[in-house]
Design a protein around this motif. Structure first.
Motif, PDB file in Angstrom:
ATOM      1  N   PRO A  19       0.823  -1.219   0.000  1.00  0.00           N
ATOM      2  CA  PRO A  19       0.000   0.000   0.000  1.00  0.00           C
ATOM      3  C   PRO A  19       0.851   1.261   0.000  1.00  0.00           C
ATOM      4  N   GLU A  20       2.141   1.133   0.315  1.00  0.00           N
ATOM      5  CA  GLU A  20       3.078   2.258   0.345  1.00  0.00           C
ATOM      6  C   GLU A  20       4.475   1.654   0.342  1.00  0.00           C
ATOM      7  N   ALA A  21       5.508   2.493   0.237  1.00  0.00           N
ATOM      8  CA  ALA A  21       6.839   1.907   0.069  1.00  0.00           C
ATOM      9  C   ALA A  21       7.804   2.172   1.224  1.00  0.00           C
ATOM     10  N   THR A  22       7.423   3.042   2.154  1.00  0.00           N
ATOM     11  CA  THR A  22       8.367   3.363   3.239  1.00  0.00           C
ATOM     12  C   THR A  22       8.757   2.106   4.020  1.00  0.00           C
ATOM     13  N   ALA A  23       7.739   1.307   4.385  1.00  0.00           N
ATOM     14  CA  ALA A  23       8.025   0.094   5.153  1.00  0.00           C
ATOM     15  C   ALA A  23       8.861  -0.883   4.317  1.00  0.00           C
ATOM     16  N   PHE A  53      -1.036   0.067  -3.914  1.00  0.00           N
ATOM     17  CA  PHE A  53      -2.402  -0.464  -4.025  1.00  0.00           C
ATOM     18  C   PHE A  53      -3.155  -0.283  -2.713  1.00  0.00           C
ATOM     19  N   ARG A  54      -4.311   0.350  -2.816  1.00  0.00           N
ATOM     20  CA  ARG A  54      -5.156   0.483  -1.620  1.00  0.00           C
ATOM     21  C   ARG A  54      -6.601   0.287  -2.049  1.00  0.00           C
ATOM     22  N   SER A  55      -7.295  -0.561  -1.324  1.00  0.00           N
ATOM     23  CA  SER A  55      -8.675  -0.857  -1.703  1.00  0.00           C
ATOM     24  C   SER A  55      -9.590   0.246  -1.165  1.00  0.00           C
ATOM     25  N   GLU A  56      -9.534   1.414  -1.805  1.00  0.00           N
ATOM     26  CA  GLU A  56     -10.334   2.546  -1.358  1.00  0.00           C
ATOM     27  C   GLU A  56     -11.563   2.670  -2.245  1.00  0.00           C
ATOM     28  N   ARG A  57     -12.521   3.506  -1.808  1.00  0.00           N
ATOM     29  CA  ARG A  57     -13.669   3.779  -2.672  1.00  0.00           C
ATOM     30  C   ARG A  57     -13.183   4.718  -3.757  1.00  0.00           C
ATOM     31  N   ARG A  59      -8.484   9.519  -6.227  1.00  0.00           N
ATOM     32  CA  ARG A  59      -8.267   8.387  -5.317  1.00  0.00           C
ATOM     33  C   ARG A  59      -8.482   7.096  -6.088  1.00  0.00           C
ATOM     34  N   TYR A  60      -7.416   6.321  -6.197  1.00  0.00           N
ATOM     35  CA  TYR A  60      -7.457   5.109  -7.015  1.00  0.00           C
ATOM     36  C   TYR A  60      -7.076   3.892  -6.184  1.00  0.00           C
ATOM     37  N   ARG A  61      -7.373   2.728  -6.742  1.00  0.00           N
ATOM     38  CA  ARG A  61      -6.975   1.492  -6.049  1.00  0.00           C
ATOM     39  C   ARG A  61      -5.558   1.105  -6.437  1.00  0.00           C
ATOM     40  N   HIS A  67       0.212   5.686  -8.160  1.00  0.00           N
ATOM     41  CA  HIS A  67       1.671   5.650  -8.314  1.00  0.00           C
ATOM     42  C   HIS A  67       2.324   6.712  -7.450  1.00  0.00           C
ATOM     43  N   GLN A  68       3.351   6.300  -6.778  1.00  0.00           N
ATOM     44  CA  GLN A  68       4.069   7.249  -5.927  1.00  0.00           C
ATOM     45  C   GLN A  68       5.504   7.413  -6.378  1.00  0.00           C
ATOM     46  N   ILE A  69       6.023   8.609  -6.144  1.00  0.00           N
ATOM     47  CA  ILE A  69       7.452   8.863  -6.230  1.00  0.00           C
ATOM     48  C   ILE A  69       7.830   9.269  -4.817  1.00  0.00           C
ATOM     49  N   VAL A  96      11.057   9.530  -1.480  1.00  0.00           N
ATOM     50  CA  VAL A  96      12.445   9.451  -1.031  1.00  0.00           C
ATOM     51  C   VAL A  96      12.457   9.078   0.441  1.00  0.00           C
ATOM     52  N   GLU A  97      13.504   8.400   0.864  1.00  0.00           N
ATOM     53  CA  GLU A  97      13.681   8.078   2.273  1.00  0.00           C
ATOM     54  C   GLU A  97      15.153   8.334   2.607  1.00  0.00           C
ATOM     55  N   ALA A  98      15.388   9.148   3.646  1.00  0.00           N
ATOM     56  CA  ALA A  98      16.757   9.382   4.139  1.00  0.00           C
ATOM     57  C   ALA A  98      16.860   8.631   5.452  1.00  0.00           C
ATOM     58  N   VAL A 137      -1.535  15.053  11.841  1.00  0.00           N
ATOM     59  CA  VAL A 137      -0.891  13.925  12.529  1.00  0.00           C
ATOM     60  C   VAL A 137      -0.508  12.811  11.563  1.00  0.00           C
ATOM     61  N   ARG A 138      -1.088  12.817  10.346  1.00  0.00           N
ATOM     62  CA  ARG A 138      -0.830  11.789   9.336  1.00  0.00           C
ATOM     63  C   ARG A 138      -1.482  10.451   9.700  1.00  0.00           C
ATOM     64  N   GLY A 139      -1.860   9.705   8.659  1.00  0.00           N
ATOM     65  CA  GLY A 139      -2.663   8.502   8.864  1.00  0.00           C
ATOM     66  C   GLY A 139      -1.910   7.216   9.150  1.00  0.00           C
ATOM     67  N   TYR A 174       3.628   5.077  12.054  1.00  0.00           N
ATOM     68  CA  TYR A 174       5.071   5.105  12.269  1.00  0.00           C
ATOM     69  C   TYR A 174       5.657   6.501  12.449  1.00  0.00           C
ATOM     70  N   TYR A 175       4.859   7.543  12.245  1.00  0.00           N
ATOM     71  CA  TYR A 175       5.441   8.891  12.321  1.00  0.00           C
ATOM     72  C   TYR A 175       5.807   9.310  13.739  1.00  0.00           C
ATOM     73  N   THR A 176       6.943   9.999  13.822  1.00  0.00           N
ATOM     74  CA  THR A 176       7.416  10.586  15.077  1.00  0.00           C
ATOM     75  C   THR A 176       7.954  11.953  14.691  1.00  0.00           C
ATOM     76  N   ASP A 183      -7.038  16.613  -1.758  1.00  0.00           N
ATOM     77  CA  ASP A 183      -6.152  17.705  -2.161  1.00  0.00           C
ATOM     78  C   ASP A 183      -4.686  17.517  -1.769  1.00  0.00           C
ATOM     79  N   ALA A 184      -4.326  16.344  -1.230  1.00  0.00           N
ATOM     80  CA  ALA A 184      -2.930  16.129  -0.844  1.00  0.00           C
ATOM     81  C   ALA A 184      -2.106  15.668  -2.042  1.00  0.00           C
ATOM     82  N   LEU A 185      -1.133  16.493  -2.400  1.00  0.00           N
ATOM     83  CA  LEU A 185      -0.231  16.135  -3.504  1.00  0.00           C
ATOM     84  C   LEU A 185       0.839  15.171  -3.012  1.00  0.00           C
TER      85      LEU A 185
HETATM   86  P1  HAM Z   1       0.445   8.805   2.152  1.00  0.00           P
HETATM   87  O1  HAM Z   1      -0.018  10.106   2.709  1.00  0.00           O
HETATM   88  O2  HAM Z   1      -0.376   7.623   2.474  1.00  0.00           O
HETATM   89  O3  HAM Z   1       1.928   8.622   2.648  1.00  0.00           O
HETATM   90  O4  HAM Z   1       0.560   8.910   0.570  1.00  0.00           O
HETATM   91  C1  HAM Z   1       1.358   9.915  -0.039  1.00  0.00           C
HETATM   92  C2  HAM Z   1       0.652  10.475  -1.247  1.00  0.00           C
HETATM   93  O5  HAM Z   1       0.234   9.440  -2.128  1.00  0.00           O
HETATM   94  C3  HAM Z   1      -0.632  11.241  -0.934  1.00  0.00           C
HETATM   95  O6  HAM Z   1      -0.360  12.561  -0.512  1.00  0.00           O
HETATM   96  C4  HAM Z   1      -1.351  11.192  -2.273  1.00  0.00           C
HETATM   97  O7  HAM Z   1      -0.849  12.194  -3.145  1.00  0.00           O
HETATM   98  C5  HAM Z   1      -0.963   9.831  -2.815  1.00  0.00           C
HETATM   99  N1  HAM Z   1      -2.034   8.844  -2.568  1.00  0.00           N
HETATM  100  C6  HAM Z   1      -2.284   8.150  -1.448  1.00  0.00           C
HETATM  101  N2  HAM Z   1      -3.344   7.329  -1.617  1.00  0.00           N
HETATM  102  C7  HAM Z   1      -3.783   7.519  -2.885  1.00  0.00           C
HETATM  103  C8  HAM Z   1      -4.845   6.957  -3.687  1.00  0.00           C
HETATM  104  N3  HAM Z   1      -5.641   6.016  -3.223  1.00  0.00           N
HETATM  105  N4  HAM Z   1      -4.988   7.396  -4.970  1.00  0.00           N
HETATM  106  C9  HAM Z   1      -4.155   8.346  -5.476  1.00  0.00           C
HETATM  107  N5  HAM Z   1      -3.133   8.893  -4.775  1.00  0.00           N
HETATM  108  C10 HAM Z   1      -2.945   8.487  -3.504  1.00  0.00           C
HETATM  109  C11 HAM Z   1       2.700   7.530   2.359  1.00  0.00           C
HETATM  110  O8  HAM Z   1       2.404   6.668   1.553  1.00  0.00           O
HETATM  111  C12 HAM Z   1       4.038   7.525   3.092  1.00  0.00           C
HETATM  112  N6  HAM Z   1       4.743   6.299   2.702  1.00  0.00           N
HETATM  113  C13 HAM Z   1       4.846   8.771   2.740  1.00  0.00           C
HETATM  114  C14 HAM Z   1       6.184   8.802   3.406  1.00  0.00           C
HETATM  115  C15 HAM Z   1       7.369   8.491   2.835  1.00  0.00           C
HETATM  116  N7  HAM Z   1       6.411   9.126   4.659  1.00  0.00           N
HETATM  117  C16 HAM Z   1       7.697   9.033   4.911  1.00  0.00           C
HETATM  118  N8  HAM Z   1       8.301   8.626   3.812  1.00  0.00           N
END
Ligand code: HAM
Length: 429
Positions: free
Chosen positions: A83-87, A114-118, A123-125, A128-130, A132-134, A258-260, A263-265, A280-282
């Motif tokens: 669902p995300e790449a940080t982990a 991939f996230r099973s969202e409505r 908002r897609y299932r 694509h993300q770009i 970085v992790e330091a 606070v972010r969803g 793992y955030y600190t 509206d979150a880019l």
């Molecule tokens: P996240 O807020 O879940 O954070 O996702 C980051 C961005 O991915 C969102 O701001 C949004 O632009 C896009 N995004 C998330 N879900 C969807 C969706 N269903 N459809 C389209 N775009 C979406 C993370 O994923 C963390 N891993 C970010 C991070 C990296 N934190 C630390 N390092």
């Protein structure tokens, strides 16, 4: 018998060639920008053990509770589409013993999540993300650096008018203090919160601040949190703001951010754009100093961000400018007149392509006029024309489409003609 059409799955998209060159350009710009800041590319698998995200994002996070695409594989293992790449990046860091080899690393990735969202606009299932992790440092300079890198990327993409929202959750002690403060502030309104938030009140109170239900939003907006940061965290947060001001990055401090993900600190941030709708979150990110040790890795600090490509594309005003830069515009179109010439032209293509010169030809024996029309359509910079007369003379006609000038060139001198052109095109890109 009628055959049923197979369509793409809900919440997924086909990125067709016209659009794909825009994606390509954005990914190239992002990679080049990240390289400039010293980040190196990492690729991790799309499938992972589900436990990785349950442990990192938190059992109570929406991602794990509602959105994860998990299923047993043939061996009965509980696996999922990431669902995300940080982990995943942290798992790769630990599994490949990067802490022993390098310690501190700056990594860059891009790919599908991939996230099973409505599904809805933005908002897609599969999205694509770009990101970085330091990893391997607690320095606030890195929090500033990732925000500056993100701002730089957005501007290079042609995204303007975005706003950075920043907050600090503080250290573990501060985080407990914030939780206690929120719990106290929400107590009188507990019964008016949505069912999810009533559960979160006991299980994960911070998540309540993230709730999008209108009733909860109103209640949250009314509570007063005040400053809960200790001296050290307060100083770190002030330093970050100074560094951002020095870099002329506009930001707003938002104590509700606070972010969803669990793992955030410490420092967290989100970038929003008024060019987007409800979603509206880019991009978003922040510090996750406990994540590596929670995944049985070393106790080291880390920070990063991820941006959503679909949303970036939606926010870019001048898509055409990027498209033209990114389009694989054919440099040379080879026109053949007659069967013998066609074979020669096919050979010319192979010579040019081996030299890295982008070229193509007509495969359908169409008229000269039709082939010229096609050359224009594909935006060819040059046209090579070969007919019976040219074949007999061992040469071809080279036409520069910019000024329509043309001259005769011997076949074996043709590839050399494009050396200077290749350089010119590169410089223009
Ligand atoms: P996240 O807020 O879940 O954070 O996702 C980051 C961005 O991915 C969102 O701001 C949004 O632009 C896009 N995004 C998330 N879900 C969807 C969706 N269903 N459809 C389209 N775009 C979406 C993370 O994923 C963390 N891993 C970010 C991070 C990296 N934190 C630390 N390092």
């Amino acid at each position: 018998m009628a055959v049923n059409k197979v369509n793409r799955l809900k919440g997924t998209q086909d990125i067709m060639p016209d659009e794909a060159c825009l994606w390509q350009e954005i990914e190239d710009i992002a990679r080049d920008t990240a390289l400039t800041y010293g980040y190196r590319l990492i690729r991790t698998p799309i499938i992972e053990e589900t436990a990785l995200f349950a442990r990192s994002s938190g059992e109570e996070s929406d991602i794990v509770k509602k959105q994860i695409y998990s299923f047993p594989d043939q061996g009965g293992r509980d696996i999922c589409l990431r669902p995300e790449a940080t982990a995943s990046v942290c798992r790769a860091y630990i599994e490949n013993h990067i802490d022993k080899a390098e310690g501190f690393v700056k990594l860059f990735y891009s790919g599908p999540m991939f996230r099973s969202e409505r599904p809805q606009a933005g908002r897609y299932r599969q999205f694509h993300q770009i990101g970085v992790e330091a990893i391997g440092s607690y320095s606030v300079y890195l929090d500033a650096e990732v925000i500056m890198l993100l701002d730089d990327m957005l501007k290079r993409f042609g995204v303007f008018g975005h706003v950075f929202h920043i907050n600090s959750l503080g250290c573990a002690k501060d985080k407990s203090a914030i939780k206690a403060r929120i719990r106290q502030a929400l107590k009188p309104s507990l019964n008016s919160l949505c069912p999810d938030c009533r559960r979160r009140y006991d299980t994960n109170i911070l998540r309540v601040l993230d709730c999008k239900a209108p009733a909860c939003r109103d209640i949250i907006a009314d509570i007063k949190l005040g400053n809960t940061l200790c001296r050290e965290c307060e100083q770190g947060f002030s330093t970050l703001q100074r560094l951002l001001q020095n870099a002329c990055i506009e930001y707003a401090v938002d104590d509700r951010l606070v972010r969803g993900l669990d793992y955030y600190t410490g420092i967290v941030f989100e970038v929003t754009s008024s060019a987007l709708g409800a979603q509206d979150a880019l991009a978003a990110g922040g510090r996750y100093d406990n994540l590596l040790s929670d995944l049985a890795g070393p106790r080291i600090g880390a920070t990063g961000f991820a941006l959503g490509l679909e949303r970036i594309i939606q926010a870019i005003k001048d898509k055409d400018a990027l498209k033209t830069r990114g389009s694989e515009a054919l440099k040379v179109f080879v026109i053949s007149l007659g069967g013998a010439a066609r074979e020669k032209c096919f050979y010319i293509l192979s010579v040019l392509r081996k030299k890295g010169i982008a070229c193509d030809m007509d495969y359908e024996s169409r008229s000269f006029k039709a082939q010229m029309r096609h050359a224009n359509k594909v935006n060819a910079g040059f046209v090579v024309i070969v007919g019976d007369e040219e074949l007999a003379g061992g040469e071809c006609i080279l036409k520069d489409m910019k000024d329509s000038s043309q001259r005769r060139i011997p076949f074996d001198g043709l590839a050399g003609e494009f050396n200077s052109v290749k350089m010119r095109t590169k410089r223009n890109a």
